[in-house]
Write an enzyme that holds these catalytic residues in place. Sequence first.
Site, PDB file in Angstrom:
ATOM      1  N   HIS A 345      30.977  -3.278  17.619  1.00  0.00           N
ATOM      2  CA  HIS A 345      31.314  -2.988  19.010  1.00  0.00           C
ATOM      3  C   HIS A 345      30.008  -3.024  19.808  1.00  0.00           C
ATOM      4  CE1 HIS A 345      35.034  -0.681  17.407  1.00  0.00           C
ATOM      5  NE2 HIS A 345      35.312  -1.948  17.613  1.00  0.00           N
ATOM      6  N   GLU A 348      28.030  -0.147  21.608  1.00  0.00           N
ATOM      7  CA  GLU A 348      27.535   0.961  20.788  1.00  0.00           C
ATOM      8  C   GLU A 348      26.119   0.632  20.306  1.00  0.00           C
ATOM      9  OE1 GLU A 348      30.706   1.338  17.922  1.00  0.00           O
ATOM     10  OE2 GLU A 348      32.181   1.649  19.508  1.00  0.00           O
ATOM     11  N   HIS A 447      28.427   2.622  13.813  1.00  0.00           N
ATOM     12  CA  HIS A 447      29.049   2.585  15.140  1.00  0.00           C
ATOM     13  C   HIS A 447      28.511   3.700  16.020  1.00  0.00           C
ATOM     14  CE1 HIS A 447      32.534  -0.253  14.576  1.00  0.00           C
ATOM     15  NE2 HIS A 447      32.179  -0.075  13.316  1.00  0.00           N
ATOM     16  N   GLU A 523      29.468   7.123  12.376  1.00  0.00           N
ATOM     17  CA  GLU A 523      29.536   7.210  13.833  1.00  0.00           C
ATOM     18  C   GLU A 523      28.411   8.088  14.381  1.00  0.00           C
ATOM     19  OE1 GLU A 523      31.625   5.655  15.775  1.00  0.00           O
ATOM     20  OE2 GLU A 523      33.364   5.102  14.539  1.00  0.00           O
TER      21      GLU A 523
END
Length: 630
Positions: A345, A348, A447, A523
Amino acid sequence: STPRRHFPLIYTMASLNQGFEGTASDMAAAMKAAGIKMPEVEATAQRVAAAPPSAPDVCTDPDCTHDHGHGDHGHEGHDHGHEHGHGHGHKEEAGHGHDHGHEHGPDCDHGHKEEKHDDGHDHGHDHAHMAAAEGFTPMRRIESHHPHGIPSRNNAPVQISCEFDSGNIEVVDDTMPSEGLGVQLKIRPDVYTELEKKSHSQWFHFKASGADDGSTGNTPTKFTIVNAGKCSFPDAWPGTTVCASFDRVNWFRCLDTVWDPEAGSLSWTWARSEHPGAEGKSGSVAYFAYFAPYSYERHLDCLGRITSSPLASSKVIGRTLDGRDLDLVTIGTGPIKVWAIHRQHPGESQAEFYAEGLMNRLVEKVDDALARKARQMCTFYIIPNMNPDGSVRGHLRTNACGANLNREWQTSPDGSYEAPTLKRSPEVYYCLQEMDKVGVDMFVDVHGDEEIPMNFVSGMEGLKGWGPRLQALQGAFVNSYVRFNPDFQSEISYEPEPPNEGNLAICSNHVANRFNCLGVTLEQPFKDCVSMSDPAKGWSPERCMALGATLVDVAVHCAPYVRAEGPFWETMDAQDAYTRPTEGTANSTIPQRSAGWSGGQEGEITQLDAQLAEAEAMISQINAKRAALL
């Protein structure tokens, strides 16, 4: 002048194009009327004009009331089924409607042709590539000269622009920068995503020139993103503090960032006194972003520096739809194959800072005994940026043609959506091809999470192979990360997927299942990291890099177990035992003043805290006297 003498035709065309809003054939007619004889250009223009029309970049009808919303998208799951999608249908301001036409390489296949989607847009194909191949670029509306957004008017008091790597913003109203909503802005959406039937948005990055910081007694410039509530993750805005920089190197947080849920807007001021991170810095230009950007130039510089070491090598495993290299860096000679991919993504950017920190430690810390041991035990396969096209274009979640790469790892169960494909998701296709060649023993997909203000892992609980072995490996990975870096924690994550219901189109699920290996999604927050709060800087590039460097420690700790035979988990240390996490939200254990409060209230809050401490001390003394009298 010399250029005018040598290139008179260019100057004539440039003067014709001044404010020109016609089609290619219109331009050809204007050239003919001006006495410019270029039959080959005119013929090309006619061929382009005869091709099916592309959708305009933006709606420029001042009376437009078309609903440019994207429908109600429900709760779609973020990475492991927890994406918290939200409806964001809305009326666009006049003159600033969005076009989600596909702009991509000539081979990009969307499985449709000029069809209408449920968001009400005509998603026609952009024919710019075809025209360029014939030596002529067709004339388009003026806004098409600004692929990243819409800038300020030339005479605006504050100049806003974003025509640079990862830029994204549209100016809605710049007439009163210090009154009301101030400079009103909109985030431009990604290219439409076929699988999810939406156009994602949340990432922004722009330059502001001439903003008043209030240091001379004037009212500081205010910025308001008026469509924040219509972005992909509006529930993520609470606690958000906008990132700012003078030099694009050192980033700090705007502590007076305010999320207004009723208006659906995110606003902040350029008041220097309210931003501790701005202290001691100066400049007439400021940059603002959702998170500190990681540029493509930095990507290339980092690759050059890392691969100049004899400890590292790199190769291009494929190319993206926009023609950029997909780079794979290899470090180490050990038997355990550790894969780490980053930035599927593109918005990010935390993920690529993480990659840089990991590679730095593996090749540059010559006195780091653990890094040397890691190179002996493992071979690291690192893709620093899986989505360079989306990164440069200023997208939040998609590549050049609108594919969400973290949903492109397997064809849908009913076969209706094929993935990955070279025409839509070559980045995933080439990565999987390389994984199949060399194998995978340990895998991390890195991410950033918009909502949860802490670092965490989303794991393998939904896989059919989930059992004592994978449970033990995930426990060892998470718990060792917590021990090696206090910025990490294990209690909060997404709600684990139900048994045997893991989505294998999601990257870490697919890789863990395909190779029967330890595979997780890691994350990082966009906000301040509440487990180790630093409001002035929030979660920062430096801490991203430190977290990436910590993967070396974790890999060394887990390496003996990843391909161990027999019930190794029976003799593992109890501190590595798996613990089921609790689902987190935007308000997960956020201390009351960890992020997103008004900087102007900081002094008052400190004073109240002191008064509370005095009151508590007085109550303690009174209780002690009372007890002595009993």
